[in-house]
Design a protein around this motif. Structure first.
Motif, mmCIF file in Angstrom:
data_model
loop_
_atom_site.group_PDB
_atom_site.id
_atom_site.type_symbol
_atom_site.label_atom_id
_atom_site.label_comp_id
_atom_site.label_asym_id
_atom_site.label_seq_id
_atom_site.Cartn_x
_atom_site.Cartn_y
_atom_site.Cartn_z
ATOM 1 N N TYR A 56 -26.744 -31.032 3.995
ATOM 2 C CA TYR A 56 -28.227 -31.248 3.692
ATOM 3 C C TYR A 56 -29.302 -30.841 4.288
ATOM 4 O O TYR A 56 -28.902 -30.261 5.515
ATOM 5 N N SER A 58 -33.167 -32.325 5.704
ATOM 6 C CA SER A 58 -34.366 -33.817 5.561
ATOM 7 C C SER A 58 -35.603 -33.369 6.409
ATOM 8 O O SER A 58 -35.647 -32.074 7.140
ATOM 9 N N TYR A 60 -39.167 -35.300 7.411
ATOM 10 C CA TYR A 60 -39.869 -36.383 7.776
ATOM 11 C C TYR A 60 -40.912 -36.324 8.582
ATOM 12 O O TYR A 60 -41.333 -35.198 9.443
ATOM 13 N N GLY A 101 -39.306 -40.293 5.476
ATOM 14 C CA GLY A 101 -38.340 -38.962 5.396
ATOM 15 C C GLY A 101 -37.932 -38.841 3.936
ATOM 16 O O GLY A 101 -38.354 -39.541 3.036
ATOM 17 N N HIS A 102 -37.526 -37.765 3.602
ATOM 18 C CA HIS A 102 -36.765 -37.163 2.572
ATOM 19 C C HIS A 102 -35.842 -36.279 2.830
ATOM 20 O O HIS A 102 -35.768 -35.420 3.489
ATOM 21 N N GLN A 103 -34.843 -36.625 1.930
ATOM 22 C CA GLN A 103 -33.412 -36.054 2.338
ATOM 23 C C GLN A 103 -32.816 -35.292 0.797
ATOM 24 O O GLN A 103 -32.907 -35.801 -0.029
ATOM 25 N N GLN A 104 -32.419 -34.181 0.969
ATOM 26 C CA GLN A 104 -31.471 -33.411 -0.300
ATOM 27 C C GLN A 104 -30.275 -33.212 0.215
ATOM 28 O O GLN A 104 -30.254 -32.229 1.248
ATOM 29 N N THR A 105 -29.421 -33.619 -0.570
ATOM 30 C CA THR A 105 -27.903 -32.836 -0.309
ATOM 31 C C THR A 105 -27.724 -31.703 -1.248
ATOM 32 O O THR A 105 -28.081 -31.562 -2.209
#
Length: 135
Positions: A56, A58, A60, A101-105
């Protein structure tokens, strides 16, 4: 007008990846850059994985003094030639924040190159932080 905004946004994110310093890593690193005029405020990219395999990523912002408003967060992957091949963009976060924050897998092998995290504040792109992806 809307297409012009999208093109400008993509160009600004690409520029942020070129301007920001890159930290060499093997898909497991964090890089940050100053956000705005407050030295304590930053935008960071965090990538977790091994080699070119990315679990992943992230992005932020951490703003202890300046609270940026109406932000969007971007995670953008570039190959070794600087061509963008993957991008994840958060929804616009209305209001002003000290942390967001923004997270992408991904759970995938990504190309060698770099991944950059950037933020737009009130519709204006800010320089981002990048880390390199290497085998």
């Amino acid at each position: 007008m809307r297409n012009s905004f999208k093109i400008l946004t993509v160009a600004a994110v690409a520029l942020a990846g070129v301007v920001a310093p890159a930290t060499t890593a093997q898909a497991n690193a964090t890089g940050c850059t100053q956000l705005g005029s407050w030295k304590t405020d930053s935008v960071c990219i965090d990538v977790r994985g091994k080699g070119t395999y990315v679990n992943y990523a992230s992005v932020y912002i951490h703003a202890q003094l300046g609270y940026p408003c109406n932000i969007r967060l971007y995670i953008t992957f570039f190959d070794l030639k600087g061509a963008k091949y993957s991008q994840s963009v958060s929804a616009t976060h209305d209001g002003c924040y000290g942390f967001k924050g923004h997270q992408q897998t991904y759970k995938a092998n990504m190309r060698e190159g770099r991944v950059c995290g950037a933020v737009s504040v009130n519709g204006v792109m800010k320089p981002g932080a990048c880390v390199n992806i290497r085998k």
